[in-house]
Design a protein around this motif. Structure first.
Motif, short mmCIF file in Angstrom:
data_model
loop_
_atom_site.label_atom_id
_atom_site.label_comp_id
_atom_site.label_asym_id
_atom_site.label_seq_id
_atom_site.Cartn_x
_atom_site.Cartn_y
_atom_site.Cartn_z
N MET A 78 -6.76 -24.39 127.43
CA MET A 78 -6.88 -22.96 126.50
C MET A 78 -8.23 -22.16 127.18
N ASP A 79 -9.46 -23.27 127.72
CA ASP A 79 -10.67 -23.14 128.30
C ASP A 79 -10.23 -22.05 129.08
N ALA A 80 -9.02 -22.37 130.38
CA ALA A 80 -8.29 -22.11 131.42
C ALA A 80 -7.93 -20.55 131.12
N THR A 90 -10.52 -30.29 120.49
CA THR A 90 -11.68 -28.94 120.97
C THR A 90 -11.98 -27.97 119.73
N GLY A 91 -10.77 -27.37 119.81
CA GLY A 91 -10.67 -26.22 118.73
C GLY A 91 -11.07 -24.98 119.09
N SER A 92 -10.48 -25.11 120.77
CA SER A 92 -10.84 -24.13 121.54
C SER A 92 -10.52 -22.87 120.98
N ALA A 105 -15.47 -19.67 122.78
CA ALA A 105 -16.10 -19.97 124.01
C ALA A 105 -15.04 -21.05 124.80
N ALA A 106 -15.95 -20.43 126.12
CA ALA A 106 -14.93 -20.96 126.94
C ALA A 106 -15.59 -21.78 128.37
N VAL A 107 -15.81 -23.47 128.25
CA VAL A 107 -16.21 -23.96 129.33
C VAL A 107 -15.56 -24.30 130.66
#
Ligand SMILES: [Zn+2]
Length: 387
Positions: A94-96, A137-139, A144-146
């Motif tokens: 999801m962050d990607a 993670t709750g993304s 947020a994105a790490v």
């Protein structure tokens, strides 16, 4: 003035069916090999076909995606030019998806320039759907994105109000087939999101309610869902809890366990949830001075009986350590097989990076470099802090 923000969230049984009604022409799914082999890409693609949406898949999202990885994904994305981006998987996928989307919309922007203060002007080309397949993670509910900067051994904590997905689909049939280690790591991440959201300096009435509810769901259902993924009630409650905790922390903030976890995870290549969880009990002991009452409120909300604040927080920390032990989550850095000689050599770097993390600045008690050094040292072999 403050804001509360949330994606539109479809949840519960058959929530994935909302995909049939998505309007658009082309969707680009960002996922990984494991998710594909579990058949989830096919399920999602079939619904999209019913909506007459053409699909292309990037199934090479790395766990803890690197800058190079998102660059590669965004190249394919530009060629395909979709109007939907779909992040399907755990937090990494999801962050990607969020970051390849930014690079697609704003090829001119440098990742390090992304912050809540910068207007990105996203959604000119595409919109974002997130579909979590782990509960943690709750993304799917966060701003947020790490991303990992491999060269600098750094986790880039990117955040923007525009990162909230347009739609998140929290379907309880998806978190099946998750490796137990991953379920343990992501479950702990969920609890840390809830607790840090409740105690940090940006806490507010809106995030408080969500943080408490998600902590309660965690203590009631996590072990049940961890021990038996066929326990549908527990699985569904944990899947909801992860999204609720995501909403809590992204409308509040995280804290020093996340600051230390990002620094440590990048230096020693430890998955996010595990890297953060190992510092979590220490972070509560450390934060007690400033936020004792708040931790005690969490303890009370999950049914811990105690007289004084001190006793309540002690019992809360004990309860967290007991769960970590039960699921085989390392309680010390040493238990991860890391040697003191290697760890101590990197202490300066660990401290320096944790100190400048936003997650430290908002912690109820901001940790100085000396205090971080102590915390990192305590966590190596598990001495408890006398608070
Ligand atoms: Zn986290």
């Amino acid at each position: 003035m403050w804001w509360f923000q949330s994606p539109k969230i479809a949840f519960g049984e058959d929530a994935l069916e909302v995909l049939k009604d998505l309007e658009g022409k082309k969707a680009f799914i960002v996922t990984d090999n494991t998710i594909r082999s579990l058949g989830y890409v096919d399920i999602v693609s079939n619904y999209l076909k019913e909506a007459e949406i053409d699909v292309r898949v990037f199934d090479e999202a790395e766990s803890e995606p690197s800058i190079e990885n998102v660059m590669e994904g965004s190249k394919l994305l530009r060629e395909y030019a979709p109007d939907w981006i779909i992040g399907l998987g755990g937090g990494s996928c999801m962050d990607a998806a969020k970051v390849v989307w930014v690079l697609y919309e704003r090829p001119d922007i440098k990742l390090e320039d992304i912050s809540p203060l910068v207007e990105l002007g996203l959604r000119k080309k595409a919109r974002l759907v997130c579909i979590p397949t782990t509960s943690g993670t709750g993304s799917e509910a966060s701003w947020a994105a790490v991303i990992t900067d491999k060269k600098e051994h750094l986790k880039m904590e990117l955040a923007s109000r525009e990162f909230y997905p347009d739609l998140s689909i929290v379907d309880p049939k998806l978190p099946v087939g998750v490796p137990r280690k991953v379920a343990a790591d992501t479950g702990m991440d969920m609890l840390i999101n809830a607790v840090e959201a409740y105690v940090n300096q940006w806490k507010n009435d809106f995030s408080d309610a969500l943080a408490i509810k998600s902590a309660q769901l965690f203590f009631k259902y996590f072990l049940r869902s961890y021990e038996n993924e066929n326990d549908q009630e527990a699985r569904e409650k944990m899947h909801n809890a992860a999204t609720i905790a995501g909403l809590a922390f992204s409308n509040s903030q995280a804290g020093v366990a996340h600051a230390m976890g990002h620094s440590f995870g990048a230096a020693f290549k430890i998955p996010h949830g595990r890297a953060t969880a190992v510092f979590f009990p220490y972070s509560i002991e450390f934060g007690f001075k400033e936020a004792g009452e708040r931790y005690a409120e969490i303890a009370k909300a999950i049914g811990i009986e105690a007289g004084a604040v001190h006793e309540a927080v002690r019992k809360l920390v004990d309860a967290i350590r007991a769960i970590m032990k039960k699921i085989g989550e390392p309680l010390t850095v040493k238990e991860m097989g890391i040697k003191w000689i290697d760890y101590s050599q990197k202490l300066d770097e660990l401290v320096a990076k944790a100190e400048v993390s936003t997650c430290n600045f908002v912690n109820p008690r901001v940790a100085s470099s000396e205090e971080l050094r102590e915390l990192f040292t305590y966590a190596f072999d598990g001495r408890t802090i006398d608070f």
